[in-house]
Design a protein around this motif. Sequence first.
Motif, PDB file in Angstrom:
ATOM      1  N   ASN A 172      74.197 -24.518  69.419  1.00 25.46           N
ATOM      2  CA  ASN A 172      74.082 -24.075  68.036  1.00 25.46           C
ATOM      3  C   ASN A 172      75.355 -24.397  67.266  1.00 25.46           C
ATOM      4  O   ASN A 172      76.455 -24.368  67.812  1.00 25.46           O
ATOM      5  CB  ASN A 172      73.842 -22.561  67.962  1.00 25.46           C
ATOM      6  N   GLU A 288      69.979 -20.107  66.472  1.00 24.91           N
ATOM      7  CA  GLU A 288      68.978 -20.801  67.297  1.00 24.91           C
ATOM      8  C   GLU A 288      67.662 -20.927  66.531  1.00 24.91           C
ATOM      9  O   GLU A 288      67.039 -21.994  66.513  1.00 24.91           O
ATOM     10  CB  GLU A 288      68.752 -20.038  68.600  1.00 24.91           C
ATOM     11  N   LYS A 291      67.406 -23.713  63.897  1.00 24.58           N
ATOM     12  CA  LYS A 291      67.224 -25.116  64.272  1.00 24.58           C
ATOM     13  C   LYS A 291      65.889 -25.673  63.790  1.00 24.58           C
ATOM     14  O   LYS A 291      65.724 -26.890  63.692  1.00 24.58           O
ATOM     15  CB  LYS A 291      67.310 -25.270  65.793  1.00 24.58           C
TER      16      LYS A 291
END
Length: 326
Positions: A172, A288, A291
């Motif tokens: 990340n 996360e 994304k």
Amino acid sequence: MELIANRNPQQMILDTSEIVSKSGTNFIEANTKSISLNHLRKDCTIPVFAKDNESTISHFEFIDAVNDLIKQQFPNEIINRPEIRVSHIIKGRTPDAIGIPAKELKEHQKTIYYERMAFIIEIPSLTENVNRNSLSLTVGGVRSYSEQNLYSKKSLEKFKVFIGFKNMVCLNLCISTDGYMDSIRIGTIGDLEQHIKLLLSNYNKERHLGMLEKMSKYQLLENQFAHLIGKLRMYQNLPKEERNGIFPFGLNDSQVNQVVKDYYRCPNFSRNEDGSINLYNLYNILTEANKSSYIDSNFERNVNAYEFINKLGNSIEFKTKDYFLP
């Protein structure tokens, strides 16, 4: 819209002998694909401003300029190859291919460029340890031709750049507010380089690391996390007038769903045995989930997650009222 071939002068060609490695990780997913810098340089046409046929700054020039400045700023460090993700391919054909069915086109008759592009350049020799995670210094940028009016005369072009860290545990990005420049509008590569130099010189690495470290000192109990998730869902549907004064949380409903899944299942940042979760772990499951954001909004939402977690931390530390906390 007219296109011109990407015939860059020799001095713009990247010297790959100075680049050590490429990590090959996905810092963004969504509907993107990975490509090489050489593909951008050799195979992609460059959009022009239709009314005066003036060239735009190409994706290759953007990445190459940032890469050169990183090497100037960190002359003794290991610098990875750019990791590039693109989306929204724009296809065309050469004049000799007029009338030929698409399935019969030869490769030299096809032209392409990518409307949206994001990249990062990792500096793995500059690594810090925060909360038992290795973070490597990383610089990156975003470009989207959709934010330009290519049907007019040449005008200022928009770019976004950042400097921050990549978490090597989960891949990340960790982008702070002072490590991000949104809406850079410039007319030449020289103007762009000045903005990038300013970003690199003003970025406070120690402060950023300190804020990341501080996140682990505060935690949410299970009932507080449940309250937070409920409020995040409610926030998405609040009437506009009721949002005034509330922190503008950036992730959407499907991404909030992913946050809940990772709260239970993430191998690195899930809840503790008693259901609690510290803010550093919560921050990482937010990034996360991010994304899955498109290139256009990915970096902004990453910064938004950083600001959001710090706001929660301040509310807990100073015991102030917060819409998202019970």
